[in-house]
Design a protein around this motif. Sequence first.
Motif, PDB file in Angstrom:
ATOM      1  N   GLY B   3      14.369   3.710 -29.228  1.00  0.00           N
ATOM      2  CA  GLY B   3      15.512   3.346 -28.395  1.00  0.00           C
ATOM      3  C   GLY B   3      16.822   3.635 -29.089  1.00  0.00           C
ATOM      4  N   LYS B 101      20.257  -0.199 -15.585  1.00  0.00           N
ATOM      5  CA  LYS B 101      19.184   0.790 -15.642  1.00  0.00           C
ATOM      6  C   LYS B 101      18.704   0.980 -17.091  1.00  0.00           C
ATOM      7  CE  LYS B 101      20.202   5.279 -15.325  1.00  0.00           C
ATOM      8  NZ  LYS B 101      20.696   6.444 -14.576  1.00  0.00           N
ATOM      9  N   LEU B 102      19.684   1.099 -17.970  1.00  0.00           N
ATOM     10  CA  LEU B 102      19.365   1.305 -19.381  1.00  0.00           C
ATOM     11  C   LEU B 102      18.533   0.138 -19.920  1.00  0.00           C
ATOM     12  CD1 LEU B 102      20.032   3.347 -21.547  1.00  0.00           C
ATOM     13  CD2 LEU B 102      22.087   2.069 -22.090  1.00  0.00           C
ATOM     14  N   LEU B 103      18.941  -1.084 -19.543  1.00  0.00           N
ATOM     15  CA  LEU B 103      18.263  -2.256 -20.086  1.00  0.00           C
ATOM     16  C   LEU B 103      16.897  -2.479 -19.455  1.00  0.00           C
ATOM     17  CD1 LEU B 103      21.248  -4.713 -20.393  1.00  0.00           C
ATOM     18  CD2 LEU B 103      20.043  -3.556 -22.215  1.00  0.00           C
ATOM     19  N   SER B 104      16.641  -1.843 -18.313  1.00  0.00           N
ATOM     20  CA  SER B 104      15.322  -2.020 -17.714  1.00  0.00           C
ATOM     21  C   SER B 104      14.305  -1.057 -18.314  1.00  0.00           C
ATOM     22  CB  SER B 104      15.394  -1.855 -16.196  1.00  0.00           C
ATOM     23  OG  SER B 104      15.613  -0.515 -15.861  1.00  0.00           O
ATOM     24  N   GLN B 105      14.750  -0.218 -19.228  1.00  0.00           N
ATOM     25  CA  GLN B 105      13.812   0.642 -19.953  1.00  0.00           C
ATOM     26  C   GLN B 105      13.211  -0.156 -21.113  1.00  0.00           C
ATOM     27  OE1 GLN B 105      13.176   3.380 -18.478  1.00  0.00           O
ATOM     28  NE2 GLN B 105      14.887   3.140 -17.073  1.00  0.00           N
ATOM     29  N   PRO B 106      12.049   0.269 -21.591  1.00  0.00           N
ATOM     30  CA  PRO B 106      11.407  -0.519 -22.652  1.00  0.00           C
ATOM     31  C   PRO B 106      12.079  -0.366 -24.014  1.00  0.00           C
ATOM     32  CG  PRO B 106      10.076   1.401 -22.147  1.00  0.00           C
ATOM     33  CD  PRO B 106      11.195   1.379 -21.156  1.00  0.00           C
ATOM     34  N   ILE B 107      13.295  -0.885 -24.113  1.00  0.00           N
ATOM     35  CA  ILE B 107      13.996  -0.875 -25.399  1.00  0.00           C
ATOM     36  C   ILE B 107      14.544  -2.279 -25.614  1.00  0.00           C
ATOM     37  CG2 ILE B 107      14.683   1.539 -25.493  1.00  0.00           C
ATOM     38  CD1 ILE B 107      17.378   0.579 -24.268  1.00  0.00           C
ATOM     39  N   TYR B 108      14.778  -2.635 -26.854  1.00  0.00           N
ATOM     40  CA  TYR B 108      15.399  -3.931 -27.113  1.00  0.00           C
ATOM     41  C   TYR B 108      16.864  -3.836 -26.734  1.00  0.00           C
ATOM     42  CZ  TYR B 108      11.213  -5.212 -29.594  1.00  0.00           C
ATOM     43  OH  TYR B 108       9.915  -5.496 -29.895  1.00  0.00           O
TER      44      TYR B 108
END
Lengths: 249, 318
Positions: B3, B101-108
């Motif tokens: 990420g 959108k960015l935060l709904s990806q599997p990243i902290y």
Amino acid sequence: MEQKPIIETVELTKKYNGQAAVDNLSFTVHEGEIFGFLGPNGAGKTTTLLMLMGLTEPSSGKARVLGVDPSREPIRVKGMIGYLPENMGFYRDLNAWQTLRYIAELNGLLPGVADERIESALRMVGLIKEAEKKVGAYSRGMRQRLGIAEVLVKEPRVAFLDEPTLGLDPDTTNRMIGLIERLCKEKNMTVLLSSHFLHQVQKICHRVGIMISGQMVAQGHMKELAEEMPETKDGYSLEEIYMKYFREE
Amino acid sequence: MHGIITIFKKELSDHFSSYRFLLLFALIAMVSMVTVYMAGLTITKELEGVAKPKFVFLMLFTSSGVGFSLTQFVAFFGPLIGLILGFDTINREKNEGTLSKLLSQPIYRDAVINGKFLAGAAVIAIITVSIVLLISGLGLIMVGVIPGIEEVWRIFIYLIISIVYISFWLGAAILFSILFRSVATSALAALAVWIFFSFFVPLGANAVANALTPDAGESDPDAVIKRAQIGKALSLTSPMELYTDSTATIIDPMRRTTRSFIQVGMMEQLSMARFSGPLSLGQSVLVVLPYIISLIAVTAICFAISYIVFMRQEIRSL
């Protein structure tokens, strides 16, 4: 045959300043199903979706997505869910390909795999010809389709689509609805579709849940809901069912 | 981990393809070249017919050909680089709807802010290193003196301190971009803080020191010293002061203390007069080590605050 529950919530509650946005919500979505999540604006649909992805902590209650607790393991859950937010934004200076590439990289996909998936996703939503165009020049419908492509690139087991047809013209809306239905069939994706456009939901959803002021006032198959109506009459439209509950509030 | 790296790469390429970066780089390159060119002219003129001093090359950075030296220029306008790179980091993504959108990806969630801060810091490092290399080249041609190993080391340390200093302002700008939803408000807030620390703290420090020691004068030397001490202590709250003091000592080996003449005691003055040679590099660093550490500390604190605020923000409000 027992259906496998994909999404399960038990008395899920979210309070903002003492006011419950989502109030003791319990529902289940089964595998391969399109579940229509209905309700007026501000009913708590988006909040529920955010809690299911671990983006917001529930005040109380439990949620399980594919057997994983989203507030405990948000990264795992987010890896399995494709999310199309309401009013989703895009980086205007990137083209469609670059946008999807970024999503693929954030999901830790290797370049080879990513390119394949991006191409098939762009074909599926019909943007392959415009792939080199900057997203800033896209129309609303194209953007929405690109949003679906973003979901597809992840190849998720579950997709959360928050108002996917908002602001689209009737023709584009129909195509979008068709696309969602195809996804569910071809990719065996479970879809949680939030909307307040009843006709569309009626067309493709297997089951619906009606949410008003944070509470699920009714859920089940379209037929079951129709039977609950006072007068027995054939062919209740969802709108009539919906308005019944809405007036009761 | 992927990420942070992905976001870092994207932000870096965004910076490099933006007009903002090009303009900033062109402006700074231009001013530095002019400053060093003028400094070079002055140095060659002054040193004509005189035995060559030990650290000629470093004089390029400290002598002021056009009213200010290069180190002064960076102290004053360096913050603007950080502010301009950072003031819309988070709120632009909020306003355009890309953050959810960015935060709904599997990243902290911290990958977003870490990646963005690191990308900004990398841009700052690239700007400062390339400017210093450019002007060193220009200096070599102008003055014709090859820098010794110690001078290279001093320039290297100067670069590191400058990068930390400008990164502090980047951190401050990112903090404002988290706190304020409007891009214009965060830009104004960042500018206000910059003006406060660059203009008001030095002025205000003196004013407060004067007010606290009203009876300072020839009759009361203790009060004069006290006034100087209070003024210095207050002005050290400004990162600009920390930066100016530490770089001036690092880049100028003849500077042996950061204190003003009044604050230096009798015995210290005597010994300084007796041993009038330049300080070794280790000693120079020792003199300003507390300053450098404070600078790193305020940068870390500033970033930590942004980090905490960002981690605690409700997604609904994003």
